[in-house]
Design an enzyme around this catalytic site. Structure first.
Site, mmCIF file in Angstrom:
data_model
loop_
_atom_site.group_PDB
_atom_site.id
_atom_site.type_symbol
_atom_site.label_atom_id
_atom_site.label_comp_id
_atom_site.label_asym_id
_atom_site.label_seq_id
_atom_site.Cartn_x
_atom_site.Cartn_y
_atom_site.Cartn_z
ATOM 1 N N LYS B 60 -19.886 -0.204 34.858
ATOM 2 C CA LYS B 60 -19.332 -1.541 35.064
ATOM 3 C C LYS B 60 -17.850 -1.432 35.389
ATOM 4 O O LYS B 60 -17.140 -0.607 34.794
ATOM 5 C CB LYS B 60 -19.552 -2.366 33.785
ATOM 6 C CG LYS B 60 -19.204 -3.847 33.898
ATOM 7 C CD LYS B 60 -19.488 -4.553 32.565
ATOM 8 C CE LYS B 60 -19.214 -6.050 32.609
ATOM 9 N NZ LYS B 60 -19.488 -6.701 31.305
ATOM 10 N N SER B 135 -22.128 -10.877 31.866
ATOM 11 C CA SER B 135 -21.261 -10.482 32.957
ATOM 12 C C SER B 135 -21.621 -9.129 33.599
ATOM 13 O O SER B 135 -21.185 -8.861 34.712
ATOM 14 C CB SER B 135 -19.825 -10.407 32.460
ATOM 15 O OG SER B 135 -19.697 -9.405 31.470
ATOM 16 N N SER B 159 -23.150 -9.988 27.251
ATOM 17 C CA SER B 159 -22.971 -9.539 28.627
ATOM 18 C C SER B 159 -23.753 -8.293 29.037
ATOM 19 O O SER B 159 -23.817 -7.978 30.223
ATOM 20 C CB SER B 159 -21.489 -9.300 28.926
ATOM 21 O OG SER B 159 -20.859 -10.531 29.176
#
Lengths: 479, 470
Positions: B60, B135, B159
């Site tokens: 990420k 996210s 997330s």
């Protein structure tokens, strides 16, 4: 009108730990090239996290103990949020809600009496970086540069109660604190280098009307002298306002070296809301009783204790003991001298006058003068081999070169002439050459003897033992 | 077929071509899927010797990678190249994993759909018109589509788990303090935790085995060494499960999601687990508490993006104006909303009323959960009350925040939580959440593995994966 001055201090001390407060960069950043002692943590790179330097906590606990504070078993770091280019994370890691230590005191000597100044709290925080403005001043600068070397250098903040009642007391307090810092070997305590920074809150009470002025915060006092000067200026400024029946603004003012005045830095309405909250990246500091005890045992003899011992053990006046113990290396030097000379008061005299005078001009590095020098000097004077005057004369050379006093005396031919036969011979010659003056003496003007003494001293280049010269001359003239 | 390969599968084959396969697949699908913000050229991909040598993985883009741009999907860090590797990145590299790229996210991880990336929206590999969740939506889409074998995400309020549920993969948020946050760009430091996103529960356990453990660079990590793999196949016979009644009281729960959840409960009972409904009174305050604490910490954590040291700087005449314009232009609307919210709740006037009260509720919630875990091995909920939604279909911030209704409490209490796929709703994947006691992470994964192994929606214990047609 009768006034009372009320001063409280907030003092920041840079700790001389090996590494910074929350990363492994060196904490010794004075005058090193800009931005060379930095890492992701102290420059606030995204994702970097602080880790508490245990040595920093130990240093602060030692100071807390030396200042008679209560060390909290549980303390915590908090974030103080504000924007400034010298603050890379946009917050300073500090201690707000639960400081490391609270409720201590420090006794200071003010004109022979002891005054107790209470310490409200002592906490840890990190230093910010330094800004360099390209141009004459911050407002005029074309651009500004940031040096982050100082970011994250550990600081202890000490907050006193408003117990100080004169600018001079503020200065004495800060000097005493520096002395303790140096004894503890936890900070250089150099105000000029910013290792010790003092802010003051000052207000004046009108005792007749029993009202207090607003409180003014004074900053930028970067020497002991300026603490006193700035606060004297501020004291006067506030008093004048009160006399006029006015008050001063509640504001922050800075000492301006060029004008020798304080100038307004920011008013009350510009006060920031720092939005303190617990630092989530650092678990609370839990200090065990064992750790406190261990650190307590590691404390050296502190200035006050040493002073009392000096007075007691060496029979010194309190003033001497106080001067000699203000600096630990001087105190140690004194003790080494006394071990050699066996004469505490003489040793104290030499150190407090001649040696401390020379020390003022001494830059840095290792002293050339050793306890042996002082001990020998005392012995030479004692035995009458040199006069006190000669001893004082050769002191600077001895201090600067490290030559033993006897060597300097011999090189300069300053050895005191105490040979009575030699003096008698010279005195006879002087009398023979000045028959007029001899008859003056004999007719009752005995004070002309000083003329003869002067002549003898001249002939011996000042090395003759003055007392002996006097005795010999009197004998010859009267006999 | 590379797209379906798990880490375990990779260990069984010659691995020298896996990175090429991964890059080829990214080349093929990512122009529509848009999982990646940065894809590395093959020659830039470092491959160390290690037991997992050459297995392609994605990170990420809020986890820093040395010399590889890390943007947090924000304009303010668009060109930021970190000078160091995050601890998890260092560990993965050392184990041999090949980092092929950095995945999309909601800006600074603030969002649940990856629509709030400053650069572009990532699509759900099951239905390209839907969001992948967020996210960590880029990581979820990259793993589900088979662009990479596995990925790391970060989880502050759900997330990792919610996008895992939306994309039909496994997502695990470990106990707070189990995985180093050093190098995870902070959103809300007391809630953030890095976690694996994988095609199987076992893969999540493999990654956990590598990335967990005390890190001298993160003082919130705990000194424990865990064994994630030895007991993972041992089943759940005799385990006790709590289902909060609050799940049923929540009006926004999708009907089909509720049905899958019920089926999962039945399965667990069939496997020897005992399931009971419990009341966790403070649970209903979790979202409100979360949306006080997380923005407060974020407002402070994001203060460093000021245009002075790195990242975007919009030069203006004075300092204040430079700050203000830089930050206004550098941050997106949602990030600015949370900074303002957090600045407000931390202000001296409102600190007691909001931040401090939220901290108290947080402690009460942790206590409540702790007493639940005195009697139960795990709590079960749906991961998200709804399946993936159409891109652009939720615009109201409150409706958007309520998607976190079942996930934030695990972050507030610092407990481990896993999302494991369990069937579909409206043709889109559904995730079931298993929440455990602090430091019982291996047990949570063991429960997840049992669900995965016996789920009627899986084939031979393997979760179904989508095929992206371009």
């Amino acid at each position: 009108m009768r006034f009372k001055t009320v001063i409280g201090l907030e003092i920041h001390v840079q700790l001389s730990t090996e590494t910074k407060a929350f990363c492994s960069c060196t904490a010794n950043v004075f005058e090193i090239p800009a931005n060379t002692a930095v890492c992701p943590v102290c420059t606030g790179q995204p994702g970097a996290l602080p880790v508490v330097n245990a040595e920093m906590v130990d240093y602060a606990i030692k100071l807390a103990l030396a200042l008679n504070c209560k060390v909290n078993e549980y303390s915590r770091f908090d974030r103080k949020n504000y924007f400034y280019p010298d603050l890379p994370k946009g917050y300073q890691i500090s201690q707000y809600f639960y400081p490391l230590a609270v409720g201590g005191h420090l006794d200071i000597d003010v004109d022979g009496t002891t005054k107790r100044v209470r310490i409200r709290r002592l906490h840890l925080e990190e230093d910010a970086g330094k800004l360099m403005h390209e141009g004459d001043s911050i407002t005029q600068a074309r651009y500004s540069l940031v040096d982050m070397n100082r970011c994250g250098v550990p600081l202890v903040e000490i907050v006193t109660e408003p117990d100080l009642s004169s600018p001079r007391e503020a200065r004495i307090f800060t000097e005493k604190l520096r002395s303790i810092l140096r004894y503890l070997k936890i900070s250089s305590g150099d105000m000029e280098k910013g290792a010790l920074r003092c802010d003051a809150n000052i207000s004046i009470v009108d005792l007749d009307r029993n009202v207090s002025s607003n409180r003014v915060e004074v900053k930028n006092m970067n020497s002991f002298k300026f603490i006193e000067k700035a606060l004297e200026y501020e004291e006067q400024r506030i008093k004048e306002a009160l006399v006029r029946g006015e008050n001063v603004e509640k504001e922050t003012r800075g000492w301006d070296l060029s004008t020798k005045t304080t100038v307004s830095m920011r008013g009350k309405e510009e006060e920031s809301d720092y939005r303190y909250f617990p630092e989530p990246d650092i678990p609370p500091i839990v200090v065990s009783k064992e750790r406190i005890e261990k650190l307590k045992l590691s404390l050296p003899e502190l200035p006050d204790q040493k002073k009392q011992r000096f007075a007691r053990e060496y029979g010194l006046p309190e003033y001497d003991a106080s001067v000699l113990t203000a600096d630990e290396s001087i105190a140690n030097f004194f003790e080494a001298c006394v071990r050699l000379s066996g004469k505490p008061k003489e040793t104290s005299n030499w150190i407090m006058t001649e040696m401390l005078r020379e020390m003022k001009e001494f830059e840095s590095g290792e002293l050339k003068i050793k306890p042996e020098h002082i001990a020998e000097l005392i012995r030479l004077v004692d035995r009458g081999e040199i006069s006190i005057k000669t001893a004082k004369e050769i002191f600077p050379e001895m201090f600067r070169t490290g030559k033993m006093p006897i060597q300097i005396v011999e090189e300069r031919g300053l050895k005191q002439l105490s040979d009575e036969h030699a003096i008698v011979e010279i005195a006879r010659k002087v009398l023979e050459e000045n028959p007029h003056v001899v008859s003056q003496y004999k007719s009752g003007k005995t004070n002309v003897i000083s003329f003869f003494v002067g002549q003898v001293m001249k002939q011996t280049k000042g090395t003759a033992n003055p007392k002996l010269v006097n005795d010999v001359l009197r004998r010859l003239l009267e006999g | 077929m590379f797209q379906k390969m798990t880490i375990e599968d990779c260990l069984e084959v010659e691995r020298q071509d896996l990175v090429k396969e991964s890059l080829k697949e990214i080349e093929r699908v990512d122009k529509v899927l848009k999982s990646f913000i940065t894809v590395l050229d093959e020659e830039r991909i470092e491959i160390d010797e290690g037991p997992f040598k050459g297995i392609p993985i994605a990170i990420k883009d809020n986890i820093v990678t040395k010399d590889v741009r890390t943007t947090c999907a924000s304009k303010i860090l668009e060109n930021y190249v970190p000078p160091y590797d995050a601890t998890v990145v260092r560990k993965l590299k050392k184990a041999g994993f090949a980092i092929v790229g950095k995945t999309n996210l909601d800006e600074f991880a603030m969002g649940s759909s990856t629509e709030r990336s400053a650069f572009f929206v990532t699509r759900n590999p099951w239905d390209l018109s839907c969001v992948p969740g967020g996210s960590s939506g880029g990581s979820a889409a990259a793993v589900a589509s088979g662009e990479v074998v596995a990925a790391l995400g970060s989880d502050t309020g759900g997330s990792v788990r919610q996008p895992a549920a939306f994309c039909g993969i496994v997502g695990f948020k470990p106990t707070y303090g189990l995985v180093s946050r050093y190098g995870l760009v902070a959103f809300a430091s007391s809630l953030d935790q890095i976690g694996p996103m994988t095609k199987s529960v076992k893969d999540a356990a493999i990654l956990m085995q590598i990335i967990h453990g005390r890190d001298p660079l993160d003082s919130t990590t705990v000194d424990v060494k865990m064994d994630f793999l030895s007991h993972i196949e041992q089943g759940i016979e005799g385990f006790r499960f709590a289902v909060p009644v609050e799940v049923y009281e929540y009006e926004g729960l999708d009907k089909e999601v509720a049905e899958r959840f019920e089926e999962c409960i039945k399965l667990i009972e069939k496997l020897g687990g005992k399931v009971e409904r419990v009341k966790i009174p403070t649970l209903k305050y979790a979202v409100a508490t979360y949306y006080v604490i997380a923005p407060a910490e974020a407002s402070s954590n994001l203060a460093r993006y000021d245009g002075v040291k790195y990242g975007l700087r919009v030069e203006k005449s004075g300092l204040k104006e430079t700050y203000s314009v830089t930050r206004t232009m550098g941050f997106g609307e949602e990030v600015r909303r949370r900074i303002v919210l957090g600045t407000f709740t931390l202000s001296a006037t409102y600190y007691e009323a909001y931040f401090n009260k939220a901290q108290k509720v947080r402690r009460l919630l942790a206590n409540d959960l702790s007493s639940v875990f005195d009697q139960f091995d795990a709590i079960l909920t749906p991961t998200s009350p709804i399946p993936a939604f159409k891109i652009g279909s939720i615009t109201d911030p409150l409706a958007y925040y309520l998607m976190d209704v079942f996930t934030t409490f695990a972050n507030l209490a610092g407990v481990p939580a896993l999302s494991v796929p369990f069937g579909f709703a409206q043709g889109l994947p559904v995730g079931v959440q298993v929440v455990g006691k602090r430091f019982e992470d291996p047990k949570v994964l063991r429960i997840g593995r049992s669900i995965e192994k016996f789920s009627p929606y899986n084939e031979n214990g393997r979760i179904p994966l989508p095929v992206v047609r371009v």
